[in-house]
Design a protein around this motif. Structure first.
Motif, short mmCIF file in Angstrom:
data_model
loop_
_atom_site.label_atom_id
_atom_site.label_comp_id
_atom_site.label_asym_id
_atom_site.label_seq_id
_atom_site.Cartn_x
_atom_site.Cartn_y
_atom_site.Cartn_z
N ALA A 15 0.80 -1.28 0.00
CA ALA A 15 0.04 0.00 -0.18
C ALA A 15 0.89 1.33 -0.01
O ALA A 15 0.59 2.19 -0.80
N ARG A 16 1.92 0.98 0.79
CA ARG A 16 2.76 2.38 0.89
C ARG A 16 3.48 2.60 -0.42
O ARG A 16 3.74 3.68 -0.88
N ALA A 17 4.06 1.57 -0.85
CA ALA A 17 4.51 1.81 -2.37
C ALA A 17 3.90 2.25 -3.36
O ALA A 17 4.25 2.90 -4.11
N CYS A 37 3.24 5.77 -2.64
CA CYS A 37 4.38 6.64 -3.31
C CYS A 37 4.42 6.89 -4.69
O CYS A 37 4.72 7.91 -5.11
N ALA A 38 3.89 5.80 -5.56
CA ALA A 38 3.96 5.82 -6.99
C ALA A 38 2.65 6.50 -7.23
O ALA A 38 2.65 6.70 -8.51
N GLY A 39 2.08 7.07 -6.44
CA GLY A 39 0.68 7.78 -6.84
C GLY A 39 -0.46 6.92 -7.38
O GLY A 39 -1.23 7.52 -7.84
N LEU A 40 -0.52 5.64 -7.07
CA LEU A 40 -1.44 4.53 -7.45
C LEU A 40 -2.75 4.86 -6.64
O LEU A 40 -3.89 4.71 -6.96
N ILE A 41 -2.33 4.94 -5.12
CA ILE A 41 -3.52 4.98 -4.27
C ILE A 41 -3.14 6.24 -3.27
O ILE A 41 -2.02 6.37 -3.43
N PRO A 42 -4.09 6.80 -2.78
CA PRO A 42 -3.86 7.83 -1.79
C PRO A 42 -2.94 7.51 -0.50
O PRO A 42 -3.09 6.51 0.06
N ASN A 43 -2.11 8.75 -0.16
CA ASN A 43 -1.48 8.62 1.23
C ASN A 43 -2.28 7.94 2.23
O ASN A 43 -1.72 7.11 2.79
N ASP A 44 -3.33 8.65 2.34
CA ASP A 44 -3.97 8.29 3.71
C ASP A 44 -4.50 6.86 3.56
O ASP A 44 -4.71 6.24 4.64
N ALA A 45 -4.95 6.44 2.43
CA ALA A 45 -5.27 5.08 2.25
C ALA A 45 -4.20 4.04 2.70
O ALA A 45 -4.07 3.29 3.52
N ALA A 46 -3.06 4.45 2.09
CA ALA A 46 -2.02 3.59 2.60
C ALA A 46 -1.42 3.51 4.07
O ALA A 46 -1.27 2.58 4.50
N LEU A 85 8.55 -1.09 -3.10
CA LEU A 85 8.04 -2.07 -2.26
C LEU A 85 9.44 -3.03 -1.96
O LEU A 85 9.38 -3.61 -0.55
N ALA A 86 10.26 -3.19 -2.68
CA ALA A 86 11.40 -3.95 -2.32
C ALA A 86 12.29 -3.12 -1.20
O ALA A 86 12.59 -3.62 -0.27
N ARG A 87 12.27 -1.80 -1.30
CA ARG A 87 13.12 -1.17 -0.42
C ARG A 87 12.38 -0.94 0.74
O ARG A 87 13.16 -1.32 1.79
N LEU A 88 10.98 -0.96 0.94
CA LEU A 88 10.35 -0.95 2.37
C LEU A 88 10.51 -2.25 3.04
O LEU A 88 10.58 -2.26 4.15
N LEU A 89 10.62 -3.27 2.34
CA LEU A 89 10.83 -4.70 2.64
C LEU A 89 12.01 -4.95 3.07
O LEU A 89 12.50 -6.37 3.61
N ASP A 90 13.05 -4.18 2.57
CA ASP A 90 14.52 -4.57 2.53
C ASP A 90 14.90 -5.88 1.83
O ASP A 90 15.66 -6.68 2.41
N LEU A 91 14.10 -5.95 0.69
CA LEU A 91 14.37 -6.97 -0.20
C LEU A 91 14.86 -6.48 -1.47
O LEU A 91 15.12 -5.21 -1.82
N GLY A 92 15.53 -7.61 -2.51
CA GLY A 92 15.85 -7.02 -3.61
C GLY A 92 14.51 -6.68 -4.67
O GLY A 92 13.63 -7.33 -4.30
N ALA A 93 14.67 -6.00 -5.59
CA ALA A 93 13.62 -5.78 -6.77
C ALA A 93 13.92 -6.78 -7.84
O ALA A 93 15.14 -7.40 -7.96
N ALA A 94 13.08 -7.30 -8.36
CA ALA A 94 13.26 -8.38 -9.61
C ALA A 94 11.99 -8.61 -10.17
O ALA A 94 10.97 -8.11 -9.85
N PRO A 95 12.28 -9.07 -11.57
CA PRO A 95 10.97 -9.36 -12.15
C PRO A 95 10.26 -10.56 -11.56
O PRO A 95 10.66 -11.21 -10.53
#
Lengths: 354, 354, 354, 354
Positions: free
Chosen positions: D41-43, D46-55, D215-225
């Motif tokens: 939700a936060r990611a 951040c990308a503007g897909l959903i409102p901040n307060d929703a997240a 999302l990857a950054r928030l979860l402290d994981l790598g991003a990948a396809p």
């Protein structure tokens, strides 16, 4: 003989891999063993352990020596290893005064393991080339047909539309990662084996390190501590083989499913015939990919059993590897060849408008 | 070729079984396939489906027919099965007017599976004889040396004294049970395969039952419903193979442990030599028994994967069986031979007074 | 805890089997162990080895004894077996003068193996009933819908028409054979374990045979020679489990394929939902059958590794069995339950006229 | 419940690993799932897909939400996945107006796979620390006792003398390589899973890349396809687990052999007791290492079967992973713990002068 499909005159045409098999003939193995003995003599001469002319003579005799296979077979049946007989015959071939300098400080396992690694080296190159070629074909397919709409299917049910590019992506990415993994494991795997009777490189007048370094250079392998009982790099390699064949098995499963008559989202350049139903076109290569993947997966379990390698040499664990590893190499080779053929001329079909 | 130790000119001397392998040559397989085609024609004539002279002509032509292996290999590489090419060539060999009567109502799988069962039949007899011989040798050892005191060892520690008779008992009993199991599975396994294109025995003018009964009688096999996709009896047989090799693996593990220098409770008639240590006598056959047991255990897992045999014929699952079953047979044969040799001249040593 | 899906509070609802699991709780195991100790005392009294009142007292104390689990866990962590602590606590519970008569001539393995067999006995009955029920449902389906035309498919391609009765036949016959196999293996498997420290039934004043016979009768098991190191009957049982789950895996694979939207030759009473695609109905139970079949196939390979059971007791091989066998039982139980649910309300659909 | 030794209240004390198991409880899994939903939700905000307060509201509700396990179990039994029920309950917990923004563009597999990876991350750190500690102890043993003469043994026979340092070297080196391998596979394995219904990240207004990166950054994981159907990194990880447990199994086998009474080249700080033989001291932890190695080797074969992952999501292959991977993690954890205990207080004994 034809106990194994990989050695079977008929089955190996589809399930085997002649190019790879050429590195697993008796001749190839003996040739690699003699290359090891020659390089060992030269490395020992270089380190001052044996005279130069002994080394040159041994190397020359390794070059023009053809052992009697029946003799080796008899030795193997008796000793569980053919090297004692090979070394004895080689020494007779060398003759006085240098015969005793051959195989100095070495044990059978040094010869057998090094000869395996020497042959795995070209095998890795072949596999690398084939994977690169498949990745490149999949990329080309993506450029050419990637926009073709397909139905995405989850849990065997129609889900949402995807594109052929998505499918090709799934097929390609694991293979690309396998190339990275190959780069990582190569320096661990392609190392010379040299430890002597109990792996401690005894009886070399303190010249062991120099000998190993030179031996490795001469054989164009890496140098490493003796790994007689440390079989992790072989098990890691077998994992890599099964990762490759497993990812190809996924491609095979997808193709067989997409080629179902009612679904028809893929068309192969050629199919197999049936003795009873001339109208059929069977995706037999795709099915073989699934069979080879499942075979390698089970064989990997066997190879990992051999990690429990007791003491300074386990006849049980080592013999188990001989029963497993060459077949996994052959199965992976066959799977790569079959995939290349399958991808050649493969067409995705847009069924979204029918 | 020599991908598999069982087909390897050198390794098969210890790890293979020439007698068993003779039933897995291409020649033996083709011969069994032609025996099936001949019997099928005769059974169909007997049931009135095809004329008697057609059947006799087909049977005669099956008898003097030698297919071109290269042609079969090409067919296999294309179709995943060699039968279409074999039948085509056989029909050409038969010629008009009877050619069309050959292979009538049959499918490739009928030929391949029946030809497998026809060759497993003598294999079972060989195995039975070998197990009986081993049981008899173990019994004789028990009569001769059963009173020899040995140290019973649990969890790798000395526990309490036992007798050699106790040890021989442990080795013998599972083999005796395997003979019982063989009697139980034999009638399930040694049955003819005949189902036609999709296993429902269509196109036989309602004479299917009579044909199958006669076909089975002619081939000296049992009659049974079509088992194209019911692979349980093959998996059961592979379990039996692994039970046998597993029990022999326990004998091998025991011998290798008892033959340790410091323990010395067993003496073998012969040991293997080492290239580096002439003083050694290695229990290499005992170690091979452990390797073969672990190999078969893993292969059994592969064969059981093939129970998931989708639809009316799975190329993936069927091909997997071809990669596995013959090797398990060869491994079991080798293990039985090695055990017989090991038991011959084996001596238990009383160390209780030292 | 929830390392294993079979013990997982959520996953076990689908992948586990509560009825079977009830025989694999700690409580069930301890209860079976105490039943063994009670019966042993009574059998030894009956044979005149220990006094009758000792036996009755021991049996009564076994009945009202609840060991401290934490104590057993500590013992297991230290000794690799909980029986020494269990026996010690039981003897303390019995108290003088009869405490020393408990567990007489027995070893931990006698208790553990017998307690396993005692619990496998009801498990076999449950499995038998479930298989009979499935066979009966399949027969009823055959009577009700057997005439429905389906497309026979070989190598993932449309081949020739079959009937639902043909399909049901393929599903049913292996299960019927499994019932026969169960009858064959039951008397081998359901036998008491009693051998003492090293399996030779020492220290029983020559009354071993009488004690074993009586012990077996009291426990309603068969009598047999000590099988401490003869693990073939357990491996055979695991093979049976994997034969059953493998044949059910074939049913699952068929259902998942037939339920594909474009094929639609089968309709299930219920399907699973998707979090992203509400329109879907997933054949999740059919997929689980495939997963459980593949799991058991691999686990069977592990159990067969345990046939190499060295010396008079192998902690390594025995422990491996504990890691494997209960899971195979649970997986088979779950597969049988899932199959029963799947068959309930299953409808074949005639697509030949569309 | 106690089907699996890893979940068994008594057996898990020796064969399990409480620290690792804490990451495989239902609570840990649900917590990781909710962490994914919050980060998603936060990611997306951040990308503007959903409102901040929703997240922020979704993230807060994820934080104070405790789902009803019975409800999830029911969902799992019905859907083969608990996520649909979890998401439904979470949305009810969030309530209007933001409920619909939760789990946006995600599918069950995104949640389950990401939650697995989130828990594997600390597991890798634990394993790394334990291996480092064992390597360090082995190095210390080498410094302290490395000069102790031992007998080198090949093929179960005395060969030539070695030093304890040689033996410790053999034990240590594969573990050191496993640390390197861990560094190599970590970035491939520890990546977020996010693909949506069919893996193509549809319905995200072209913001997919930004969302995944955040999302990857928030979860402290790598991003990948998306790797829904690319299971190679999990199979590679399981190979790593079996490499570790296999190398520890070799240590266990060596210790059990060296601790044999007649050989006595090693002395452990503690041994296990026997219920029948109080004089014994059993190397039970060493035996467990062998059992765990053989278990993992067979399980690895099962995990590799799951590489054949058909279409855009395979319920069969995915479910198979759930049956296998957590157990391999637990077995490896237990093996590491057992090895640490075994090495603590281990003494090599010089028997060369007796």
């Amino acid at each position: 003989m034809s106990i194994s499909a990989f050695d079977h005159p008929i089955l190996s045409g589809l399930l085997g891999d002649a190019e790879i098999a050429s590195h697993f003939t008796v001749e190839a193995e003996i040739s690699a063993m003699l290359a090891f003995e020659a390089a060992l003599a030269r490395a020992q001469a270089c380190a001052g352990l044996i005279p130069n002319d002994a080394a040159e003579n041994i190397a020359a005799r390794c070059n023009d020596f053809t052992p009697d296979l029946a003799d080796l077979a008899k030795s193997f049946a008796r000793d569980g290893i053919a090297v004692p007989a090979l070394v004895k015959a080689l020494r007779a071939h060398i003759g006085p005064p240098h015969e005793a300098q051959a195989h100095r400080g070495a044990t059978s396992q040094d010869v057998v393991d090094s000869a395996l690694v020497l042959r795995l080296k070209p095998v890795l190159s072949i596999f690398e080339k084939r994977i690169l070629a498949i990745v490149s074909v999949l990329d080309q397919l993506s450029r050419d047909q990637g926009a073709t709409p397909l139905m995405g299917r989850t849990r065997m049910q129609r889900a949402m539309p995807i594109l052929a590019a998505d499918k090709l992506h799934q097929w390609r990415d694991p293979l690309a990662r396998d190339l990275t993994r190959l780069d990582e494991l190569r320096p661990r795997l392609l190392v010379v084996q040299f430890g002597g009777a109990v792996g401690n490189r005894a009886g070399l007048d303190g010249k062991a390190d120099a000998i190993v370094a030179k031996l490795a250079r001469l054989l164009d392998l890496g140098a490493a501590p003796c790994w007689h009982v440390e079989r992790d790099c072989l098990a890691e390699f077998c994992n890599w083989l099964s990762l490759v064949s497993g990812s190809l098995g996924k491609i095979g499963a997808d193709i067989a499913l997409m080629a179902q008559n009612e679904i028809g989202e893929i068309k192969l350049a050629e199919g197999g015939a049936s003795s009873a139903m001339p109208h059929k076109s069977n995706p037999i290569k795709a099915e073989c990919l699934v069979a080879l993947a499942r075979f390698n997966a089970a064989m990997l379990g066997a190879q990992h059993q051999a990690l429990v390698h007791e003491n300074e040499r386990s006849g049980a664990a080592w013999t188990l590897e001989w029963l497993v590893l060459p077949q996994m190499v052959a199965a992976t080779g066959a799977a790569l060849n079959l995939t290349a053929t399958l991808c050649d001329g493969l067409r995705f079909i847009d069924r979204s408008r029918t």
